[in-house]
Write a protein that holds these residues in place. Structure first.
Motif, PDB file in Angstrom:
ATOM      1  N   VAL A  44      50.025  45.814  37.901  1.00 24.74           N
ATOM      2  CA  VAL A  44      48.730  46.981  37.642  1.00 24.74           C
ATOM      3  C   VAL A  44      48.227  46.842  38.780  1.00 24.74           C
ATOM      4  CG1 VAL A  44      46.246  46.715  36.863  1.00 24.74           C
ATOM      5  CG2 VAL A  44      48.081  45.575  35.550  1.00 24.74           C
ATOM      6  N   ILE A  45      47.852  45.915  39.982  1.00 29.65           N
ATOM      7  CA  ILE A  45      46.912  46.776  40.936  1.00 29.65           C
ATOM      8  C   ILE A  45      48.022  47.734  42.040  1.00 29.65           C
ATOM      9  CG2 ILE A  45      46.106  45.246  43.428  1.00 29.65           C
ATOM     10  CD1 ILE A  45      45.393  42.946  41.733  1.00 29.65           C
ATOM     11  N   ASN A  91      41.340  50.107  39.598  1.00 34.26           N
ATOM     12  CA  ASN A  91      41.078  48.717  40.176  1.00 34.26           C
ATOM     13  C   ASN A  91      39.354  48.338  40.587  1.00 34.26           C
ATOM     14  OD1 ASN A  91      43.411  47.765  40.127  1.00 34.26           O
ATOM     15  ND2 ASN A  91      43.675  49.072  42.267  1.00 34.26           N
ATOM     16  N   VAL A  92      38.593  49.074  40.852  1.00 37.53           N
ATOM     17  CA  VAL A  92      37.365  48.578  40.915  1.00 37.53           C
ATOM     18  C   VAL A  92      36.768  48.654  39.303  1.00 37.53           C
ATOM     19  CG1 VAL A  92      35.204  49.623  41.292  1.00 37.53           C
ATOM     20  CG2 VAL A  92      37.082  49.943  43.083  1.00 37.53           C
ATOM     21  N   ILE A  93      36.511  49.514  39.188  1.00 37.24           N
ATOM     22  CA  ILE A  93      36.004  49.856  37.910  1.00 37.24           C
ATOM     23  C   ILE A  93      36.859  48.365  36.219  1.00 37.24           C
ATOM     24  CG2 ILE A  93      35.668  50.631  35.790  1.00 37.24           C
ATOM     25  CD1 ILE A  93      35.578  54.073  37.173  1.00 37.24           C
ATOM     26  N   ILE A  94      37.416  48.240  36.538  1.00 35.57           N
ATOM     27  CA  ILE A  94      38.106  47.276  35.558  1.00 35.57           C
ATOM     28  C   ILE A  94      38.142  46.113  36.520  1.00 35.57           C
ATOM     29  CG2 ILE A  94      40.152  47.227  33.375  1.00 35.57           C
ATOM     30  CD1 ILE A  94      40.618  50.004  33.063  1.00 35.57           C
ATOM     31  N   ILE A  95      39.363  46.490  36.848  1.00 30.40           N
ATOM     32  CA  ILE A  95      39.548  45.056  37.358  1.00 30.40           C
ATOM     33  C   ILE A  95      38.167  43.681  37.901  1.00 30.40           C
ATOM     34  CG2 ILE A  95      40.909  43.501  38.998  1.00 30.40           C
ATOM     35  CD1 ILE A  95      43.225  45.411  38.613  1.00 30.40           C
ATOM     36  N   LEU A 140      33.376  39.077  40.377  1.00 31.85           N
ATOM     37  CA  LEU A 140      34.004  40.393  41.039  1.00 31.85           C
ATOM     38  C   LEU A 140      33.865  40.120  42.626  1.00 31.85           C
ATOM     39  CD1 LEU A 140      30.881  42.651  40.006  1.00 31.85           C
ATOM     40  CD2 LEU A 140      31.814  43.127  43.023  1.00 31.85           C
ATOM     41  N   ILE A 141      33.490  39.948  43.341  1.00 23.29           N
ATOM     42  CA  ILE A 141      33.525  40.119  44.709  1.00 23.29           C
ATOM     43  C   ILE A 141      35.435  39.316  44.656  1.00 23.29           C
ATOM     44  CG2 ILE A 141      33.224  38.424  46.767  1.00 23.29           C
ATOM     45  CD1 ILE A 141      31.029  38.366  45.975  1.00 23.29           C
ATOM     46  N   ILE A 142      35.583  37.815  44.326  1.00 24.98           N
ATOM     47  CA  ILE A 142      37.149  37.713  43.927  1.00 24.98           C
ATOM     48  C   ILE A 142      38.097  38.633  43.232  1.00 24.98           C
ATOM     49  CG2 ILE A 142      38.012  36.613  42.213  1.00 24.98           C
ATOM     50  CD1 ILE A 142      38.044  35.572  46.011  1.00 24.98           C
ATOM     51  N   ASN A 143      37.839  39.502  42.621  1.00 22.87           N
ATOM     52  CA  ASN A 143      38.813  40.099  41.842  1.00 22.87           C
ATOM     53  C   ASN A 143      38.760  41.453  42.825  1.00 22.87           C
ATOM     54  OD1 ASN A 143      39.172  38.613  39.485  1.00 22.87           O
ATOM     55  ND2 ASN A 143      38.606  40.144  38.456  1.00 22.87           N
ATOM     56  N   LEU A 144      37.689  41.896  43.366  1.00 20.49           N
ATOM     57  CA  LEU A 144      37.897  43.019  44.378  1.00 20.49           C
ATOM     58  C   LEU A 144      38.282  42.790  45.783  1.00 20.49           C
ATOM     59  CD1 LEU A 144      36.009  45.742  44.922  1.00 20.49           C
ATOM     60  CD2 LEU A 144      34.361  45.054  46.655  1.00 20.49           C
ATOM     61  N   PHE A 145      38.161  41.410  46.195  1.00 23.74           N
ATOM     62  CA  PHE A 145      38.684  41.149  46.969  1.00 23.74           C
ATOM     63  C   PHE A 145      40.354  41.163  46.965  1.00 23.74           C
ATOM     64  CE2 PHE A 145      37.814  39.165  51.595  1.00 23.74           C
ATOM     65  CZ  PHE A 145      38.995  38.407  51.684  1.00 23.74           C
TER      66      PHE A 145
END
Length: 311
Positions: free
Chosen positions: A125-126, A134-138, A212-217
């Motif tokens: 997906v990424i 990636n930003v909005i959903i993941i 949120l931080i870990i998913n963004l990372f």
């Protein structure tokens, strides 16, 4: 079946219904989109939107209704200092790395035995979705809904059985719900840690922001690092300075976070939990919490999903 066993069976059924409904809604939406334009189902952006809409928006009211029938408690709210929150961010990154490593090793070994590679669906997906998805959903939608479903809704109802039980159950359900072995290990570790943070603070905003931080990372930032690394390796001595800066910054942040995270975990290996909310002490917790109709059905269903992901 005694009252406590029935209680956990209803929890298992609630999460099972949520998982099944998500698949049903996803199938219906995919059919609708296909009827409009079949080519859309080849677009990972569209598939990710359908999946998130089914897994979060559509199932939430039904899940909340079912869990709302179970008695819940309020946790005492406490704030975290900047230093402690920073340590928690580092621990989160460390646990993600450990869990990812474990998942990669185990899925590689299984794939080798089966004669085929096991695909990580999140990586797909990424890699194939736009940065906006990636930003909005993941990185935003998923952490908010998942922390509400697997931390607040669950822990508020199970904390009366003790913090340790709530943490382990939250970690297990969260890991199994992902439905694949690639994510199971880091989802279990992070799910347990986020549960600990929620119990410690009573504020769901803390695990949400850590999530949120870990998913963004792991999505946007990791993708930028991967692309920059490819450019650096391809260009060799003629590498773009911007790419070199991205690679250096990522590695610096990652290494520092791992060092601080490992040190903090070792330094605080004896975790003390305030169990003032524990009202019920189970003589046989495993038999009561897991060996009941609802939980067994939930676990078997997700084990089946994990096995299907191998092929």
């Amino acid at each position: 079946m005694n009252e406590d066993k029935r209680f956990f069976s209803r929890i298992g059924i609630s999460y099972l219904v949520m998982a099944i409904l998500a698949i049903i809604f996803q199938t219906i939406l995919a059919h609708i989109v296909s009827g409009y334009n079949p080519s859309y189902l080849k677009d990972y952006n569209v598939l990710t939107i359908i999946s998130s809409f089914s897994n979060y928006i559509l199932v939430l009211p039904i899940f909340v209704y079912m869990m709302g029938k179970l008695e819940s408690d309020r946790l005492e709210k406490k704030s975290l200092g900047v230093k402690k929150y920073f340590e928690y961010v580092c621990i989160t990154i460390t646990l993600m790395w450990i869990g990812n490593l474990a998942g990669t090793i185990i899925t590689t070994l299984i794939g080798f035995k089966l004669g085929n590679g096991i695909v990580n669906p999140v990586e797909q997906v990424i890699e194939n979705s736009s940065i906006y998805i990636n930003v909005i959903i993941i990185s935003i939608i998923a952490p908010i809904f998942e922390e509400y479903m697997f931390r607040k809704m669950l822990i508020d109802r199970t904390i009366k059985y003790g913090a340790k039980l709530s943490i382990l159950l939250s970690a297990l359900l969260f890991a199994l719900y992902h439905g694949n072995l690639s994510q199971f290990f880091y989802a279990f570790m992070l799910g347990g840690f986020f549960a600990y943070v929620y119990i410690k603070t009573g504020k769901i905003i803390y695990p949400i922001t850590l999530h949120l931080i870990i998913n963004l990372f792991g999505s946007v930032i990791a993708t930028a690092f991967s692309n920059a690394m490819e450019n650096v390796m391809a260009a060799a001595t003629m590498a773009n300075m911007a790419d070199i800066a991205i690679v250096a910054a990522y590695l610096l942040v990652f290494i520092v976070a791992i060092i601080i995270g490992v040190y903090t975990l070792i330094d605080n290996y004896k975790i003390e939990l305030n169990d003032d909310k524990q009202e019920i002490y189970l003589e046989k917790p495993f038999r009561t919490v897991i060996l009941n109709f609802g939980m067994i059905c939930f676990i078997l269903f997700h084990i089946w999903k994990i096995l299907m992901s191998f092929f």
